[in-house]
Design an enzyme around this catalytic site. Structure first.
Site, PDB file in Angstrom:
ATOM      1  N   SER A  85      88.916 -13.185  14.315  1.00 21.22           N
ATOM      2  CA  SER A  85      89.876 -13.840  13.434  1.00 21.22           C
ATOM      3  C   SER A  85      89.471 -13.771  11.959  1.00 21.22           C
ATOM      4  O   SER A  85      89.540 -14.773  11.254  1.00 21.22           O
ATOM      5  CB  SER A  85      90.095 -15.301  13.854  1.00 21.22           C
ATOM      6  OG  SER A  85      90.567 -15.373  15.175  1.00 21.22           O
ATOM      7  N   ASP A 123      88.136 -24.075  16.911  1.00 23.37           N
ATOM      8  CA  ASP A 123      89.433 -23.795  17.510  1.00 23.37           C
ATOM      9  C   ASP A 123      89.710 -24.699  18.707  1.00 23.37           C
ATOM     10  O   ASP A 123      88.798 -25.044  19.449  1.00 23.37           O
ATOM     11  CB  ASP A 123      89.483 -22.324  17.939  1.00 23.37           C
ATOM     12  CG  ASP A 123      90.870 -21.749  17.808  1.00 23.37           C
ATOM     13  OD1 ASP A 123      91.807 -22.505  17.484  1.00 23.37           O
ATOM     14  OD2 ASP A 123      91.018 -20.539  18.039  1.00 23.37           O
ATOM     15  N   LEU A 175      69.517 -28.464   5.296  1.00 21.13           N
ATOM     16  CA  LEU A 175      70.560 -27.600   5.863  1.00 21.13           C
ATOM     17  C   LEU A 175      71.594 -27.218   4.809  1.00 21.13           C
ATOM     18  O   LEU A 175      72.028 -28.057   4.016  1.00 21.13           O
ATOM     19  CB  LEU A 175      71.265 -28.370   6.985  1.00 21.13           C
ATOM     20  CG  LEU A 175      72.462 -27.696   7.656  1.00 21.13           C
ATOM     21  CD1 LEU A 175      72.001 -26.666   8.672  1.00 21.13           C
ATOM     22  CD2 LEU A 175      73.352 -28.725   8.329  1.00 21.13           C
ATOM     23  N   HIS A 198      93.349 -32.641  15.220  1.00 13.59           N
ATOM     24  CA  HIS A 198      92.551 -32.334  14.027  1.00 13.59           C
ATOM     25  C   HIS A 198      91.652 -33.524  13.673  1.00 13.59           C
ATOM     26  O   HIS A 198      90.501 -33.351  13.273  1.00 13.59           O
ATOM     27  CB  HIS A 198      93.461 -31.986  12.848  1.00 13.59           C
ATOM     28  CG  HIS A 198      94.254 -30.722  13.060  1.00 13.59           C
ATOM     29  ND1 HIS A 198      93.679 -29.563  13.532  1.00 13.59           N
ATOM     30  CD2 HIS A 198      95.574 -30.428  12.883  1.00 13.59           C
ATOM     31  CE1 HIS A 198      94.599 -28.619  13.631  1.00 13.59           C
ATOM     32  NE2 HIS A 198      95.762 -29.115  13.252  1.00 13.59           N
ATOM     33  N   ARG A 200      95.527 -27.648  21.082  1.00 14.60           N
ATOM     34  CA  ARG A 200      95.615 -27.693  22.547  1.00 14.60           C
ATOM     35  C   ARG A 200      95.036 -28.992  23.095  1.00 14.60           C
ATOM     36  O   ARG A 200      95.554 -29.569  24.048  1.00 14.60           O
ATOM     37  CB  ARG A 200      94.882 -26.476  23.150  1.00 14.60           C
ATOM     38  CG  ARG A 200      95.727 -25.220  23.136  1.00 14.60           C
ATOM     39  CD  ARG A 200      94.896 -23.978  23.334  1.00 14.60           C
ATOM     40  NE  ARG A 200      94.232 -23.598  22.095  1.00 14.60           N
ATOM     41  CZ  ARG A 200      93.341 -22.607  22.007  1.00 14.60           C
ATOM     42  NH1 ARG A 200      92.991 -21.946  23.099  1.00 14.60           N
ATOM     43  NH2 ARG A 200      92.816 -22.298  20.842  1.00 14.60           N
TER      44      ARG A 200
HETATM   45  C1  IPE Z   1      91.724 -25.284  14.876  1.00 18.38           C
HETATM   46  O1  IPE Z   1      92.547 -25.791  15.848  1.00 18.38           O
HETATM   47  C2  IPE Z   1      91.846 -26.005  13.562  1.00 18.38           C
HETATM   48  C3  IPE Z   1      92.408 -25.222  12.452  1.00 18.38           C
HETATM   49  C4  IPE Z   1      92.667 -23.934  12.437  1.00 18.38           C
HETATM   50  C5  IPE Z   1      92.689 -25.976  11.238  1.00 18.38           C
HETATM   51  P1  IPE Z   1      93.965 -25.154  16.091  1.00 18.38           P
HETATM   52  O2  IPE Z   1      94.963 -25.885  15.252  1.00 18.38           O
HETATM   53  O3  IPE Z   1      93.925 -23.676  15.891  1.00 18.38           O
HETATM   54  O4  IPE Z   1      94.208 -25.504  17.632  1.00 18.38           O
HETATM   55  P2  IPE Z   1      94.944 -24.633  18.718  1.00 18.38           P
HETATM   56  O5  IPE Z   1      94.411 -23.235  18.644  1.00 18.38           O
HETATM   57  O6  IPE Z   1      96.405 -24.704  18.438  1.00 18.38           O
HETATM   58  O7  IPE Z   1      94.575 -25.317  20.000  1.00 18.38           O
HETATM   59 MG    MG Z   2      93.844 -21.978  17.080  1.00 13.66          MG
END
Ligand code: IPE
Ligand code: MG
Length: 218
Positions: A174, A2, A113, A19, A6
């Site tokens: 989640s 996560d 792994l 990403h 941001r």
């Molecule tokens: C996590 O980062 C990646 C996925 C769920 C694919 P987010 O996209 O949830 O990033 P934030 O939470 O908006 O920062």
């Molecule tokens: Mg997120």
């Protein structure tokens, strides 16, 4: 994993750049997990709820995923990593599904792994599907046990979760491995996923080793 969005927003960049940076973190964490001799590593990449995100973000995530699966193939073969897709097949674009199955088959005999990629994963759906499988297998009420139900989860024969690492400071599960993490230790870090790497994984493992696990006993 996560905090990608941001991380990008802090830099005034589009979310997809976050990403992409997140993939680099996967590389680093995977390498550290192998070096630390971990038996299993599960990464939550995409949930059954993530389809609700705007179409263009979902599309670019899927494209990135496909590229990344191909990029990682050689590494899995070199390092003896066994790949496992954790999640529902229904809903995943056909090309990606084919890649996932192919990677599983190509690495099935690997002794190292086990890398579980949670993609189109939701723990509640997993539990519902396991219950359905119990019925399909003809199990009576008395045959439904923690063992028989647990064996029918997508995590199948994998052990229970020991440690859950939650990045970006979020304090919730989640819909992730509700069953498997009954006695998992939690490690929450403010670090956003793209900034997470080998050193951070080792930090989390160190914290884990300080914990006293009693599993409800004394
Ligand atoms: C996590 O980062 C990646 C996925 C769920 C694919 P987010 O996209 O949830 O990033 P934030 O939470 O908006 O920062
Ligand atoms: Mg997120």
């Amino acid at each position: 994993m996560d905090g990608n969005g941001r991380w990008a927003a802090q830099r005034g960049w589009p979310r997809i750049k976050g990403h992409k940076a997140g993939v680099k973190a996967v590389e680093a964490v995977l390498e550290a997990a192998v070096a630390e001799g971990l038996g299993h590593l599960s990464l939550f990449a995409f949930s059954t709820e993530n389809w609700k995100r705007p179409g263009p973000e979902v599309a670019s995530l899927m494209a990135l995923l496909r590229m990344y699966l191909r990029m990682f193939r050689r590494r899995f073969l070199e390092k003896g990593i066994r790949f496992h897709h954790l999640g529902a097949s229904a809903g995943i674009p056909e090309g990606i599904l084919r890649d996932l199955k192919e990677l599983e088959a190509a690495t099935a005999s690997h002794p190292g792994l086990v890398f579980h990629l949670a993609l189109n994963y939701g723990s509640r759906l997993e539990l519902v599907e396991a219950a359905r499988r119990c019925v399909a297998d003809g199990l009576g009420a008395e045959a439904i046990t923690e063992e028989s139900l647990g064996a029918r989860l997508w995590t199948g024969g994998a052990p229970d979760v020991d440690l859950i690492i939650r990045t970006s400071g979020e304090l919730r599960l989640s819909n992730f491995m509700l069953w498997q993490s009954a006695y998992a230790e939690f490690y929450v870090t403010e670090t956003l996923w793209p900034d997470f790497g080998g050193a951070q994984l080792r930090g989390a493992l160190e914290a884990y080793h300080q914990r006293e696990r009693r599993f409800g006993g004394l």
